[in-house]
Design a protein around this motif. Structure first.
Motif, PDB file in Angstrom:
ATOM      1  N   SER A 209       0.825  -1.202   0.000  1.00  0.00           N
ATOM      2  CA  SER A 209       0.000   0.000   0.000  1.00  0.00           C
ATOM      3  C   SER A 209       0.858   1.251   0.000  1.00  0.00           C
ATOM      4  O   SER A 209       2.014   1.252   0.425  1.00  0.00           O
ATOM      5  CB  SER A 209      -0.920   0.004   1.225  1.00  0.00           C
ATOM      6  N   TYR A 210       0.248   2.348  -0.438  1.00  0.00           N
ATOM      7  CA  TYR A 210       0.908   3.646  -0.409  1.00  0.00           C
ATOM      8  C   TYR A 210       0.688   4.304   0.949  1.00  0.00           C
ATOM      9  O   TYR A 210      -0.365   4.151   1.566  1.00  0.00           O
ATOM     10  CB  TYR A 210       0.372   4.548  -1.530  1.00  0.00           C
ATOM     11  N   ASP A 211       1.706   5.040   1.374  1.00  0.00           N
ATOM     12  CA  ASP A 211       1.655   5.692   2.680  1.00  0.00           C
ATOM     13  C   ASP A 211       0.681   6.866   2.633  1.00  0.00           C
ATOM     14  O   ASP A 211       0.909   7.864   1.928  1.00  0.00           O
ATOM     15  CB  ASP A 211       3.055   6.175   3.063  1.00  0.00           C
ATOM     16  N   LEU A 212      -0.401   6.765   3.362  1.00  0.00           N
ATOM     17  CA  LEU A 212      -1.438   7.790   3.322  1.00  0.00           C
ATOM     18  C   LEU A 212      -0.921   9.128   3.829  1.00  0.00           C
ATOM     19  O   LEU A 212      -1.254  10.181   3.274  1.00  0.00           O
ATOM     20  CB  LEU A 212      -2.648   7.349   4.155  1.00  0.00           C
ATOM     21  N   GLU A 213      -0.100   9.105   4.843  1.00  0.00           N
ATOM     22  CA  GLU A 213       0.405  10.356   5.409  1.00  0.00           C
ATOM     23  C   GLU A 213       1.245  11.120   4.393  1.00  0.00           C
ATOM     24  O   GLU A 213       1.151  12.355   4.289  1.00  0.00           O
ATOM     25  CB  GLU A 213       1.223  10.076   6.661  1.00  0.00           C
ATOM     26  N   SER A 214       2.082  10.412   3.615  1.00  0.00           N
ATOM     27  CA  SER A 214       2.880  11.071   2.576  1.00  0.00           C
ATOM     28  C   SER A 214       1.984  11.697   1.524  1.00  0.00           C
ATOM     29  O   SER A 214       2.217  12.835   1.071  1.00  0.00           O
ATOM     30  CB  SER A 214       3.831  10.064   1.914  1.00  0.00           C
ATOM     31  N   VAL A 215       0.946  10.954   1.094  1.00  0.00           N
ATOM     32  CA  VAL A 215       0.021  11.465   0.088  1.00  0.00           C
ATOM     33  C   VAL A 215      -0.689  12.718   0.604  1.00  0.00           C
ATOM     34  O   VAL A 215      -0.788  13.737  -0.093  1.00  0.00           O
ATOM     35  CB  VAL A 215      -0.999  10.378  -0.304  1.00  0.00           C
ATOM     36  N   LEU A 216      -1.181  12.665   1.837  1.00  0.00           N
ATOM     37  CA  LEU A 216      -1.903  13.799   2.395  1.00  0.00           C
ATOM     38  C   LEU A 216      -0.990  15.013   2.595  1.00  0.00           C
ATOM     39  O   LEU A 216      -1.389  16.149   2.324  1.00  0.00           O
ATOM     40  CB  LEU A 216      -2.549  13.412   3.720  1.00  0.00           C
ATOM     41  N   THR A 217       0.217  14.783   3.060  1.00  0.00           N
ATOM     42  CA  THR A 217       1.143  15.895   3.266  1.00  0.00           C
ATOM     43  C   THR A 217       1.418  16.614   1.951  1.00  0.00           C
ATOM     44  O   THR A 217       1.420  17.845   1.879  1.00  0.00           O
ATOM     45  CB  THR A 217       2.458  15.401   3.894  1.00  0.00           C
ATOM     46  N   HIS A 218       1.644  15.835   0.907  1.00  0.00           N
ATOM     47  CA  HIS A 218       1.858  16.413  -0.423  1.00  0.00           C
ATOM     48  C   HIS A 218       0.644  17.214  -0.881  1.00  0.00           C
ATOM     49  O   HIS A 218       0.757  18.365  -1.317  1.00  0.00           O
ATOM     50  CB  HIS A 218       2.158  15.282  -1.405  1.00  0.00           C
ATOM     51  N   GLU A 219      -0.525  16.614  -0.777  1.00  0.00           N
ATOM     52  CA  GLU A 219      -1.737  17.291  -1.254  1.00  0.00           C
ATOM     53  C   GLU A 219      -2.050  18.545  -0.445  1.00  0.00           C
ATOM     54  O   GLU A 219      -2.530  19.536  -0.997  1.00  0.00           O
ATOM     55  CB  GLU A 219      -2.932  16.328  -1.221  1.00  0.00           C
ATOM     56  N   LEU A 220      -1.772  18.529   0.840  1.00  0.00           N
ATOM     57  CA  LEU A 220      -2.017  19.725   1.641  1.00  0.00           C
ATOM     58  C   LEU A 220      -1.051  20.845   1.265  1.00  0.00           C
ATOM     59  O   LEU A 220      -1.372  22.034   1.419  1.00  0.00           O
ATOM     60  CB  LEU A 220      -1.920  19.406   3.134  1.00  0.00           C
ATOM     61  N   GLY A 221       0.136  20.495   0.753  1.00  0.00           N
ATOM     62  CA  GLY A 221       1.018  21.525   0.204  1.00  0.00           C
ATOM     63  C   GLY A 221       0.319  22.282  -0.911  1.00  0.00           C
ATOM     64  O   GLY A 221       0.403  23.516  -1.007  1.00  0.00           O
TER      65      GLY A 221
END
Length: 410
Positions: A209-221
């Motif tokens: 699976s992909y790391d949800l926290e990394s995805v969210l941190t990027h998108e919140l940028g």
């Protein structure tokens, strides 16, 4: 994120930033979305200039920047894995990752984007909760969208004001400056068993699976106004880390540890702290062709457009910041394509020194992708009916066939 669609309208400018799963690089370091004020309106409404303004929030909004997330989650198939499988426990675990991702961006020294800038994180049970027409900033995990084409893991849709005083949404404060973000939504790919995500605690047990926290941190940028970065270490690099891994370091008491220096510099430029006496340095210049006749076929173009200018710390060898270059704007505008670059909010000190280099948008640094980020530097009668001729410009084609060297000061 790759800007896949740009829609200009009288009230606002809407951007789409997309996160991809493949590897590669796109040179959009320390880059922002830009909005040109509507010069068909009065100066009080348009800001009085056709110079592009970076999209950003007003961190002093009464009550803070609103934020919420949809608790509607795909059950068949399950696309987000958690350690706690109880209903309440699962939601709390997801919310913890969301809160952590926000804290990363709210903890950069030298920035006014601080925890107090944010309203409390709310919840909604609505499955279709992400809309660019409601002024509510929402994260959705179970909402399908046409933007979820092949390879897209997540995207952020940002709407900004192109005039002062507009109230685009009910109960939303009127815009106070050009480029003010009015609405931002993050959508994570739903109901697709080929692309699963895991919370911080569950990632070790679900290495596929992909790391949800990394995805969210990027998108919140993106939600805060940043575009993609061509710096591979940056959290705003447009490609997600491989399954089972995460970007940077997990947040710690340092709070913004996943961010690169390029990410931090971008936040400081968008949300500068006037009391900051450390990050006050700037490096500015122009990228000029050795033979000016090489630009003769491009009317109005007097320098290289576009290129990436990268700043390296001499002491550490680390990339401190990088920016898309090749244009400038002053006074009432519009943009001119004179090869200018400006890197701001750099650390200063008696022992601090930098060197810079310039590279074209070629190879893995894709010119077409960078062009989509820079396309909104101009408006004209073709993009906007009745646009005043004196404030019109058109973004020229990229110069990609060049090598660069630094000319010593005269």
């Amino acid at each position: 994120m790759k800007v896949t669609s740009l829609q200009l309208r009288a009230a606002a400018t809407t951007f789409f930033f997309v996160l991809y799963l493949c590897s590669g690089g796109v040179a959009q370091a320390y880059a922002f979305g830009y909005t040109v004020g509507d010069m068909r309106l009065s100066a009080a409404q348009s800001g009085g200039t056709a110079c592009p303004q970076p999209t950003r929030w007003n961190p002093s909004l009464p009550g803070g920047i609103n934020r919420r997330w949809s608790t509607s989650l795909s059950a068949s198939p399950v696309t987000i894995f958690t350690i706690d499988q109880t209903g309440i426990g699962r939601l709390n675990e997801l919310e913890a990752d969301i809160q952590t991702a926000f804290s990363v961006w709210n903890g950069v020294s030298g920035s006014t984007l601080i925890p107090a800038s944010m309203a409390s994180l709310g919840r909604t049970s609505a499955a279709v909760a992400c809309s660019s027409a409601d002024g509510l900033n929402t994260i959705c995990f179970d909402q399908n969208d046409a933007a979820f084409t092949s390879g897209v893991l997540a995207f952020t849709r940002v709407t900004s004001a192109d005039s002062v005083g507009i109230q685009s949404f009910p109960n939303h404060p009127p815009s106070t400056f050009i480029g003010e973000i009015l609405d931002a939504d993050v959508l994570v790919r739903p109901a697709d068993s080929s692309f699963t995500f895991a919370t911080t605690g569950a990632l070790l047990q679900h290495p596929e699976s992909y790391d949800l926290e990394s995805v969210l941190t990027h998108e919140l940028g993106h939600l805060f106004g940043l575009a993609h970065s061509g710096v591979w270490r940056a959290i705003m690099f447009p490609f997600v880390p491989p399954p089972g891994t995460f970007n940077g370091d997990r947040p710690s008491p340092q709070i913004d540890s996943p961010l690169s220096d390029d990410d931090r510099t971008g936040v400081r430029v968008l949300y500068p702290d006037p009391t900051d006496v450390v990050h006050i340095g700037s490096i500015r210049g122009r990228i000029l062709p050795a033979n000016p006749l090489s630009l003769a076929a491009l009317p109005g173009v007097t320098g290289i457009f576009a290129a990436e200018v990268v700043v390296v710390d001499n002491a550490t060898g680390a990339v401190v910041a990088a920016t898309q270059a090749g244009w400038s704007c002053s006074g009432v505008g519009p943009s001119v394509f004179d090869g200018s670059y400006s890197l701001d909010r750099l650390s200063v000190g008696s022992s601090q020194s930098y060197q810079i280099y310039v590279e074209p948008f070629t190879g893995p640094e894709d010119a077409s992708d960078a062009a989509s980020s820079l396309a909104h530097l101009c408006r004209n009668a073709f993009t906007d009916l009745g646009w005043p001729a004196q404030f019109s410009c058109s973004v020229p084609p990229f110069s990609t066939n060049f090598t660069a060297r630094i000319r010593p000061p005269d």
